[in-house]
Design a protein around this motif. Structure first.
Motif, mmCIF file in Angstrom:
data_model
loop_
_atom_site.group_PDB
_atom_site.id
_atom_site.type_symbol
_atom_site.label_atom_id
_atom_site.label_comp_id
_atom_site.label_asym_id
_atom_site.label_seq_id
_atom_site.Cartn_x
_atom_site.Cartn_y
_atom_site.Cartn_z
ATOM 1 N N GLU A 66 -7.373 -6.193 -0.909
ATOM 2 C CA GLU A 66 -7.259 -7.496 -1.426
ATOM 3 C C GLU A 66 -5.765 -7.812 -2.170
ATOM 4 O O GLU A 66 -5.645 -8.946 -1.701
ATOM 5 C CB GLU A 66 -8.322 -7.394 -2.669
ATOM 6 N N HIS A 67 -5.171 -6.645 -2.441
ATOM 7 C CA HIS A 67 -3.728 -6.796 -3.034
ATOM 8 C C HIS A 67 -2.852 -7.330 -1.794
ATOM 9 O O HIS A 67 -2.201 -8.202 -2.046
ATOM 10 C CB HIS A 67 -3.233 -5.808 -3.479
ATOM 11 N N SER A 69 -3.855 -8.971 0.814
ATOM 12 C CA SER A 69 -4.131 -10.309 1.274
ATOM 13 C C SER A 69 -3.551 -11.294 0.481
ATOM 14 O O SER A 69 -3.396 -12.376 0.818
ATOM 15 C CB SER A 69 -5.743 -10.461 1.218
ATOM 16 N N GLU A 70 -3.668 -11.165 -0.916
ATOM 17 C CA GLU A 70 -3.184 -12.143 -1.983
ATOM 18 C C GLU A 70 -1.683 -12.149 -1.822
ATOM 19 O O GLU A 70 -1.084 -12.979 -2.201
ATOM 20 C CB GLU A 70 -3.702 -11.487 -3.237
ATOM 21 N N SER A 71 -1.060 -10.957 -1.596
ATOM 22 C CA SER A 71 0.451 -10.934 -1.786
ATOM 23 C C SER A 71 1.218 -11.221 -0.415
ATOM 24 O O SER A 71 2.503 -11.963 -0.585
ATOM 25 C CB SER A 71 0.866 -9.766 -2.127
ATOM 26 N N THR A 73 2.110 -12.906 3.504
ATOM 27 C CA THR A 73 2.080 -14.001 4.331
ATOM 28 C C THR A 73 2.525 -13.876 5.674
ATOM 29 O O THR A 73 3.274 -12.900 5.925
ATOM 30 C CB THR A 73 2.517 -15.216 3.522
#
Length: 170
Positions: A66-67, A69-71, A73
């Motif tokens: 999750e981290h 994916s959020e952080s 690009t």
């Protein structure tokens, strides 16, 4: 674990991490591919030359998934550490296939050509939460019970910086 091959790869993400959740268990899984290309100096031409690219599929699990994916690009330069895993399967038409993947233990942005801002997460809710005042890594302004009552906070000044003689200043 003993006997596992651990490697670190530095490269660029070919796409943003693909975050999915396992059916039944709901465990977060993020997959992403890191492209790493060696550069060598060619003495004959006097310039740098790109070698063959390595594309390595990486899998992160749970909070790390999750981290990431959020952080991260597409195109981000990353440093990934993990354990190599060989997957083998057979196609419906009987062909045997195999693929080397990386089970990610740690991933983060490379700071060689970029900057990053780190936000520490707390474990109380499993997500972004209010920073803890007693956490030295927190971005919150900390007030502590042990803050000096007088002086400038230097324990080596004449007044001891507000600390008593029977307690160390740390």
């Amino acid at each position: 674990m003993a006997g596992e091959t651990t490697i670190t790869i530095i490269g660029n993400l070919t796409d943003a991490p693909d975050l999915r959740y396992a059916k039944g268990s709901g465990v977060a899984i993020a997959r992403f591919t890191v492209a790493s290309t060696a550069r060598t100096f060619d003495k004959a031409s006097g310039g740098w030359r790109d070698g063959d690219p390595l594309f390595l599929t990486c899998t992160a699990w749970r909070d790390l998934a999750e981290h990431a994916s959020e952080s991260l690009t597409k195109g981000a330069r990353v440093i990934v550490t993990g354990r190599l895993r060989l997957s083998r399967w057979e196609t419906p038409d009987g062909q045997k296939r195999s693929m080397v993947q990386l089970d990610v233990d740690e991933v983060g942005p490379s700071l060689r050509f970029a900057t990053a801002t780190v936000k520490k997460l707390t474990r109380t809710t499993g997500g972004i939460d209010t920073p803890q005042a007693d956490d030295p890594w927190s971005t919150a302004t900390a007030t502590r019970d042990t803050a000096p009552a007088t002086g400038d906070g230097d324990p080596f000044t004449a007044d001891g910086g507000g600390f008593s003689d029977d307690e160390p200043p740390f």
